[in-house]
Design a protein around this motif. Structure first.
Motif, PDB file in Angstrom:
ATOM      1  N   ILE A  61       0.864  -1.180   0.000  1.00  0.00           N
ATOM      2  CA  ILE A  61       0.000   0.000   0.000  1.00  0.00           C
ATOM      3  C   ILE A  61       0.896   1.224   0.000  1.00  0.00           C
ATOM      4  CG2 ILE A  61      -1.681   1.321   1.337  1.00  0.00           C
ATOM      5  CD1 ILE A  61      -2.689  -1.384   2.440  1.00  0.00           C
ATOM      6  N   LEU A  62       0.731   2.063  -1.011  1.00  0.00           N
ATOM      7  CA  LEU A  62       1.535   3.284  -1.100  1.00  0.00           C
ATOM      8  C   LEU A  62       0.628   4.485  -0.910  1.00  0.00           C
ATOM      9  CD1 LEU A  62       3.445   2.326  -4.371  1.00  0.00           C
ATOM     10  CD2 LEU A  62       4.330   2.099  -2.067  1.00  0.00           C
ATOM     11  N   ILE A  63       1.055   5.382  -0.032  1.00  0.00           N
ATOM     12  CA  ILE A  63       0.317   6.643   0.113  1.00  0.00           C
ATOM     13  C   ILE A  63       1.281   7.760  -0.222  1.00  0.00           C
ATOM     14  CG2 ILE A  63      -0.972   8.155   1.666  1.00  0.00           C
ATOM     15  CD1 ILE A  63      -1.829   5.695   3.228  1.00  0.00           C
ATOM     16  N   GLY A  64       0.918   8.566  -1.209  1.00  0.00           N
ATOM     17  CA  GLY A  64       1.828   9.605  -1.688  1.00  0.00           C
ATOM     18  C   GLY A  64       3.160   9.016  -2.121  1.00  0.00           C
ATOM     19  N   GLY A  65       3.124   7.811  -2.667  1.00  0.00           N
ATOM     20  CA  GLY A  65       4.327   7.163  -3.176  1.00  0.00           C
ATOM     21  C   GLY A  65       5.141   6.444  -2.127  1.00  0.00           C
ATOM     22  N   GLN A  66       4.741   6.584  -0.857  1.00  0.00           N
ATOM     23  CA  GLN A  66       5.532   5.981   0.215  1.00  0.00           C
ATOM     24  C   GLN A  66       4.904   4.668   0.671  1.00  0.00           C
ATOM     25  OE1 GLN A  66       5.798   8.364   3.777  1.00  0.00           O
ATOM     26  NE2 GLN A  66       7.217   6.916   4.700  1.00  0.00           N
TER      27      GLN A  66
END
Lengths: 370, 303
Positions: A61-66
């Motif tokens: 799971i990536l949020i804002g690429g992180q």
């Protein structure tokens, strides 16, 4: 700061049971995105995985690429609104809203100012000193939203927050949620089993069944061009005609069902192409009740058939007419309340019409059970 | 009254009135009043009771505070010290009990799976099927000079000679802590159990640390349970007799042991009654204090 959310082949399992299976979707920055599915389809599990309360057993799971692996719920740029809101009953409204700031050591005055600011955002100015139990259902809803927004999350996650409200308030809150989302401009991920909520609010909808994504698309797309029989039957009402393919001509398919011939268009595939059919393929043809008309209502339609009138149901703006072909195939037809139906009598054979453009042919597959 | 009889029928109504009346009058009101009355009477032989010498007097309360007239001391240092020691130790034990039981109660109520929770509750309860006196003796065996704990420590090479746990009152405090652990855990468990799990997750999601979640969400929610557990543990600890008799060191005296002596060994019932009234008063004050501190009503405590 808004952020995009990307699920890469995410699975969540509890022992041998997979609540979510191989889910991949990219939710854009600032999008209002809904996961729509029946209860137990894994949508809540997926939301918990995004918020950090559940760990994916597989995938990222990536949020804002992180990558969010190993990051707890309190460290993620997400805020979750619970189904039962989970407001703190022993704190005042303002303390509830500013709790996330209190946790971060913000001073009392600043906290109060921010709470007042947020109360204004959700149209509850001056209610900060009240206790939670003094508020109405809709007001609690707004406090929950304000509390979730207090730390300016990049992504707001909503777990069926409107399900406890009565119909009128729910409809009002839909509009309001959408407006708040536009005002704050962050990504909203919304979980619901109510297709009306999903259709009215969302930029895009992901329809889920048994842990898997069935279709991702705009409300129009999901409603008008379902990819699977499940989506066709779960989102909105639909008539399902089981039959076999007689012939195909480009995207148009001729289907035999209940001894009658119908013309319909082939349904879409995930990649945007159309389903292709061979002669004698088992298929389901879906026609929405509102796309079926009484004979006198319209002039042009390339499908005409007759069915036996059973009963009529008054729904206010609409009337639902229930009919049957040979006692085997049920047909439902929704017409405007303005259309005269007093002359219809039970067991009468009625002629119905629908356009081939409004009928979708899909390969046989499981339907949504209701 | 008519309504009551019509609602429950004559048989059940009579039964209820008689049983509740008996409980209230014979088991609560009369003994307490008798004790209270007795504490103000002189200690005289049965024959002289009701005679000219049987007048109300404060002599026993005076004795508690100032000692016998023949002693040279200004105050009754021995008894007052025993009393204060008992109260302070009971408060301390209540606090330790709370600190010890809160995590257990929280774990059972909110963290453990249903199966683990059941197992834990059962293993908490089973030791209490055994009489309090026997449990105290068991602890005495564990803590004795040649006891299990000392033997293990010596075998492991931690210590060379046995530690006198009894003389250090370690055994007593352990015993008192353990004696009423259930009366702390169950009110706490009941209170915490009703907390919506989403509240904990909501706090965590908003960035709260575990400690802050407990301070701001769980403890305020569970305060009635905390007050209830604390009052019960305090009253029973301050009023404990068997455990101190078995486990206290020779120079530690529990206030109940004093009361016991006045009643049984010195045959001075009025003085014993006066000492009991003192203990009872302090217990009541403690309950009122807990209600004040936790801002709960009496109904919430006894729940």
């Amino acid at each position: 700061m808004s952020a995009d959310v990307e699920l890469q082949k995410v699975s969540v399992s509890f022992g041998n049971f997979y609540a979510a299976k191989n889910v991949s979707v990219k939710i854009e920055k600032g999008e209002f995105f809904s996961f729509l599915g029946p209860s137990g389809c894994g949508k809540t599990t997926l939301l918990r995985a995004i918020s950090g309360f559940a760990e994916p057993s597989d995938g990222k799971i990536l949020i804002g690429g992180q990558d969010m692996a190993g990051i707890g719920p309190n460290k993620r740029p997400t805020s979750l609104i619970f189904q039962n809101l989970a407001l703190f009953p022993l704190m005042s409204v303002a303390d509830n809203i500013a709790f996330s700031l209190e946790v971060r050591g913000t001073g009392k005055v600043q906290r109060r100012n921010r709470a007042d600011e947020l109360l204004e955002l959700v149209a509850l100015s001056g209610q900060g000193n009240k206790k939670v139990h003094e508020l109405s259902g809709g007001q609690k809803q707004r406090v929950a939203i304000a509390r979730a927004l207090a730390i300016e999350p990049a992504v707001l996650l909503l777990d069926e927050p409107l399900s406890a409200l009565d119909l009128k308030l729910r409809q009002k809150m839909r509009t309001e949620l959408r407006e708040i989302q536009k005002r704050v401009g962050i990504t909203f991920i919304y979980i619901t089993h109510d297709q009306g909520e999903a259709l009215t609010m969302s930029d895009r909808i992901a329809v889920m069944n048994e842990g898997e994504l069935e279709q991702v698309g705009s409300g129009h797309n999901v409603y008008e061009a379902p990819h699977t029989p499940f989506v066709a039957s779960f989102v909105g009402e639909n008539n399902a005609f089981y039959g076999t393919v007689i012939s195909t001509n480009g995207d148009m398919v001729r289907v035999s069902s209940q001894g009658k011939d119908f013309l319909a268009k082939a349904g879409d595939l995930k990649d945007g192409k159309k389903h292709t059919f061979q002669k004698r393929d088992k298929v389901i043809m879906f026609v929405r009740p509102e796309s079926i008309f009484l004979k006198d209502q319209i002039n042009q339609a390339d499908n005409i058939f007759s069915a036996i009138f059973k009963t009529i149901e008054f729904e206010g703006n609409l009337k639902n007419i229930y009919l049957s072909i040979d006692g085997v195939q049920d047909v439902r037809c929704s017409i405007s309340n303005a259309v005269e139906t007093a002359t219809l009598s039970t067991s009468e054979s009625i002629e119905l019409k629908f356009s081939s453009r409004d009928a979708v042919v899909l390969p046989v597959g499981p339907l949504a059970v209701d | 009254m008519n309504y009551f009889f019509n609602k429950n029928g004559p048989l059940i109504s009579t039964y209820l009135i008689i049983s509740i009346g008996f409980w209230l009058i014979f088991l609560i009101i009369i003994p307490q009043l008798y004790m209270f009355d007795l504490s103000f009477r002189p200690n005289i032989p049965t024959l002289l009771r009701g005679g000219p010498d049987d007048v109300y007097t404060l002599v026993h309360y005076k004795h508690f505070l100032f000692g016998s007239e023949t002693s040279g001391e200004r105050y009754n240092y021995v008894d007052v010290r025993v009393f204060l020691d008992t109260i302070l130790t009971a408060i301390l034990i209540t606090l330790i009990n709370l600190c010890f039981c809160y995590p257990i109660a929280f774990y059972i109520a909110k963290v453990a799976s249903a199966k683990t929770a059941r197992l834990l509750i059962v293993s908490l309860i089973i030791p209490f099927w055994i009489n309090e006196l026997l449990r105290s003796f068991a602890l005495r065996i564990l803590f004795a000079g040649e006891g299990f704990i000392n033997n293990v420590l010596i075998k492991m090479g931690v210590i060379d000679t046995g530690i006198n746990f009894i003389a250090m009152d370690v055994a007593l405090y352990t015993g008192l802590n353990y004696a009423y652990i259930l009366l702390m855990i169950f009110p706490l468990y009941n209170a915490i159990e009703t907390l919506d799990k989403n509240q904990l997750e909501a706090a965590e999601d908003l960035g709260s640390s575990m400690i802050r979640t407990h301070l701001r969400i769980v403890i305020p929610h569970a305060k009635a349970g905390i007050a209830s557990g604390c009052t019960m543990v305090f009253m029973l600890t301050a009023g404990a007799l068997a455990t101190p008799v078995v486990l206290s060191s020779p120079n530690t005296f529990w206030f109940t042991q004093l009361i016991y002596q006045w009643f049984n060994m010195n045959d001075n019932w009025p003085r014993g009654a006066a000492y009991s009234v003192v203990l009872l008063t302090v217990s009541v004050v403690f309950v009122l204090l807990m209600m004040k501190i936790f801002k709960v009503k009496i109904g919430e405590i006894v729940r």
